[in-house]
Design a protein around this motif. Structure first.
Motif, PDB file in Angstrom:
ATOM      1  N   GLY A  23      13.162   8.965   1.772  1.00 18.59           N
ATOM      2  CA  GLY A  23      13.185   8.932   3.232  1.00 18.59           C
ATOM      3  C   GLY A  23      14.272   9.850   3.755  1.00 18.59           C
ATOM      4  N   SER A  24      15.123  10.255   2.853  1.00 19.93           N
ATOM      5  CA  SER A  24      16.130  11.300   3.034  1.00 19.93           C
ATOM      6  C   SER A  24      17.264  10.975   4.006  1.00 19.93           C
ATOM      7  CB  SER A  24      15.485  12.627   3.401  1.00 19.93           C
ATOM      8  OG  SER A  24      15.001  12.593   4.698  1.00 19.93           O
ATOM      9  N   ILE A  25      17.515   9.707   4.231  1.00 19.87           N
ATOM     10  CA  ILE A  25      18.701   9.354   5.020  1.00 19.87           C
ATOM     11  C   ILE A  25      19.751   8.759   4.105  1.00 19.87           C
ATOM     12  CG2 ILE A  25      19.617   7.818   6.793  1.00 19.87           C
ATOM     13  CD1 ILE A  25      17.138   8.169   8.353  1.00 19.87           C
ATOM     14  N   ILE A  26      20.897   9.344   4.115  1.00 18.37           N
ATOM     15  CA  ILE A  26      22.000   8.817   3.333  1.00 18.37           C
ATOM     16  C   ILE A  26      23.166   8.635   4.286  1.00 18.37           C
ATOM     17  CG2 ILE A  26      23.521   9.186   1.353  1.00 18.37           C
ATOM     18  CD1 ILE A  26      21.307  11.347   0.510  1.00 18.37           C
ATOM     19  N   ILE A  27      23.851   7.547   4.139  1.00 18.87           N
ATOM     20  CA  ILE A  27      25.008   7.302   4.996  1.00 18.87           C
ATOM     21  C   ILE A  27      26.244   7.153   4.117  1.00 18.87           C
ATOM     22  CG2 ILE A  27      25.988   5.794   6.797  1.00 18.87           C
ATOM     23  CD1 ILE A  27      22.376   5.355   6.187  1.00 18.87           C
ATOM     24  N   PRO A  28      26.778   8.284   3.637  1.00 19.05           N
ATOM     25  CA  PRO A  28      27.874   8.220   2.691  1.00 19.05           C
ATOM     26  C   PRO A  28      29.183   8.014   3.430  1.00 19.05           C
ATOM     27  CG  PRO A  28      27.343  10.484   3.138  1.00 19.05           C
ATOM     28  CD  PRO A  28      26.506   9.657   4.051  1.00 19.05           C
ATOM     29  N   ARG A  36      23.530   2.535   4.034  1.00 26.39           N
ATOM     30  CA  ARG A  36      23.540   1.438   4.996  1.00 26.39           C
ATOM     31  C   ARG A  36      22.226   1.388   5.747  1.00 26.39           C
ATOM     32  NH1 ARG A  36      28.396   3.899   7.121  1.00 26.39           N
ATOM     33  NH2 ARG A  36      27.034   4.011   8.888  1.00 26.39           N
ATOM     34  N   ILE A  60      19.577   1.294  10.539  1.00 26.27           N
ATOM     35  CA  ILE A  60      20.867   1.748  10.020  1.00 26.27           C
ATOM     36  C   ILE A  60      21.911   0.836  10.646  1.00 26.27           C
ATOM     37  CG2 ILE A  60      22.505   3.669   9.918  1.00 26.27           C
ATOM     38  CD1 ILE A  60      20.108   5.545  10.419  1.00 26.27           C
ATOM     39  N   ILE A  87      17.247   2.488  14.802  1.00 28.05           N
ATOM     40  CA  ILE A  87      16.011   2.136  14.124  1.00 28.05           C
ATOM     41  C   ILE A  87      15.366   3.437  13.667  1.00 28.05           C
ATOM     42  CG2 ILE A  87      13.720   1.120  14.456  1.00 28.05           C
ATOM     43  CD1 ILE A  87      15.248  -0.686  16.596  1.00 28.05           C
ATOM     44  N   VAL A  88      14.937   3.444  12.411  1.00 23.19           N
ATOM     45  CA  VAL A  88      14.391   4.663  11.826  1.00 23.19           C
ATOM     46  C   VAL A  88      12.874   4.563  11.805  1.00 23.19           C
ATOM     47  CG1 VAL A  88      14.388   6.149   9.799  1.00 23.19           C
ATOM     48  CG2 VAL A  88      16.446   4.835  10.389  1.00 23.19           C
ATOM     49  N   GLY A  89      12.210   5.538  12.441  1.00 24.08           N
ATOM     50  CA  GLY A  89      10.753   5.438  12.546  1.00 24.08           C
ATOM     51  C   GLY A  89      10.030   6.440  11.644  1.00 24.08           C
TER      52      GLY A  89
ATOM     53  N   LYS G   2      12.186   9.930  12.431  1.00 26.53           N
ATOM     54  CA  LYS G   2      12.786   9.806  13.753  1.00 26.53           C
ATOM     55  C   LYS G   2      13.820   8.680  13.757  1.00 26.53           C
ATOM     56  CE  LYS G   2      11.280   8.825  18.332  1.00 26.53           C
ATOM     57  NZ  LYS G   2      10.525   7.590  18.563  1.00 26.53           N
ATOM     58  N   LYS G  70      23.672  10.816   7.466  1.00 26.68           N
ATOM     59  CA  LYS G  70      23.167  12.077   6.939  1.00 26.68           C
ATOM     60  C   LYS G  70      21.654  11.971   6.806  1.00 26.68           C
ATOM     61  CE  LYS G  70      25.700  14.456   3.690  1.00 26.68           C
ATOM     62  NZ  LYS G  70      26.201  14.763   2.339  1.00 26.68           N
TER      63      LYS G  70
END
Lengths: 89, 89, 89, 89, 89, 89, 89
Positions: A23-28, A36, A60, A87-89, G2, G70
């Motif tokens: 999903g390519s979201i990283i919260i480092p 997260r 997130i 919110i990630v859609g 998104k 990120k």
């Protein structure tokens, strides 16, 4: 066994790092911090919250937030509305 | 002897670890932490709370919350609404 | 001499440990802590409080709360509503 | 010279320990603490306060509260409503 | 040059100790503390404040309050309503 | 380039000490403190603020307040309403 | 993918220093601080916020604010309304 968060909380399960990367979201953060991002399993009793956050949504949440609980050996978090960043859609 | 919590508090008794494991919810922390699941014995005078939490409900409450009291040599906790994370059904 | 608490306070006298044990409620803590059960002597001027707490009620109050005063060599406490955990019936 | 407290404050003069003992209320603390009983000299401009506290009332106020002032070499205190514990009748 | 305090503030000039003694109010503290009595030069834009405090009023203000400013080499204070203890008539 | 402060903030530029002395207001503190007088360049989106503070007004603001920004090599401050002490006319 | 900020937050991406200098706003601090100017990518669910801040707006945000995330190896910030100082037009 069903867990119903009270008031403006959501029950979430963390999304595995690999899956999160797809999903390519990283919260480092400083170092090896857990992503997260989490999936909503149950929404609290607050009606206004129910309009904005739905079961199945990916959220997130902010650092150092959430109460850990374990159900059937699986870990979950209970996160307050004020700690849901997006919110990630 | 009857204990009526005032305002938005509930009186609960902790659920024994074995029993909690059958129900399969454990809320561990750093080490040997008591499970933070409890059964509601009495609901406070606040009407809105009474709509959301009922006698007999099992609740998960947040860490370091609750005032301990002892009645007839049995331990109870008085927990504020803001420290009730979820209701377990 | 009459003492009328202002606003949302109550004037209480602590219930002796022996008497409290008969009633069988003890609120122990780290060590030899005084029971935190008390009898209401006077209710403050706040009308909403007056609906919920009556003269003669036995209350459990939270730790480290209450202002001590002494009248005719007898000790009393003035406790705020927010520190009244429950009413014992 | 007249002193009118602003908003929800009262101007009081402390009641001497001897006199306070006749009235038989003492509010001791760790050691030789001044009695915290005082007579109301003037009530602030807040109308709700004026309904509850009158000139001439004896009040008990909480520890470490009140601003000291001196008028014609006599000491007074200005105490906020939130620090007035009770009115003594 | 005119200074108009914003919202619920007043602009005051401190009353000299000698003058203050004639008026006979002194607000001493630990040691050589400046008297905390001042004359109102301008009242803020807040209408409710304007009903309670007038230009020319002498006020007593609480310790460690007020922002110092200097106009034409004369010192003034800007004091918030919450720090005005009383008005001296 | 136009900067519009959000909500109850104002964008100001500090008034040079010499200019400020002509206007004869100095707000000194412990030592060589910058004068805390500034000219309003833009008013925030809050309508109530817009009624009380206008572009071109000179304001005095409280110590340690304001966020510094630099536009075209010129320094500005963004100050919140609660830190505006007075308007100088 | 998104990202929809919840409530009164915005999702922004920082504007590169070079680009920011062209636009000529720099928000320096003690030393090599990143410019605190960013472009709005998404506006939160709060309707009042949506009236004041639009996608594409450039904002200046306060120091030490914002949560870093990120997405697809690109860094973003989620900033609360209270930390948005101004909108740059």
């Amino acid at each position: 066994m069903k867990i119903k968060p009270l008031d403006d909380r959501v029950l979430v399960e963390q999304i595995e790092e690999e899956e999160a990367k797809v999903g390519s979201i990283i919260i480092p953060d400083t170092a090896k911090e857990k992503p997260r991002m989490a999936k909503v399993i149950a929404v609290g009793t607050d009606e206004d919250l129910q309009e904005h956050v739905k079961v199945g949504d990916k959220i997130i949440y902010s650092k150092y937030s959430g109460d850990e609980i374990k159900v059937d050996d699986k870990e979950y978090l209970i996160v307050q509305r004020g700690d849901i960043l997006a919110i990630v859609g």
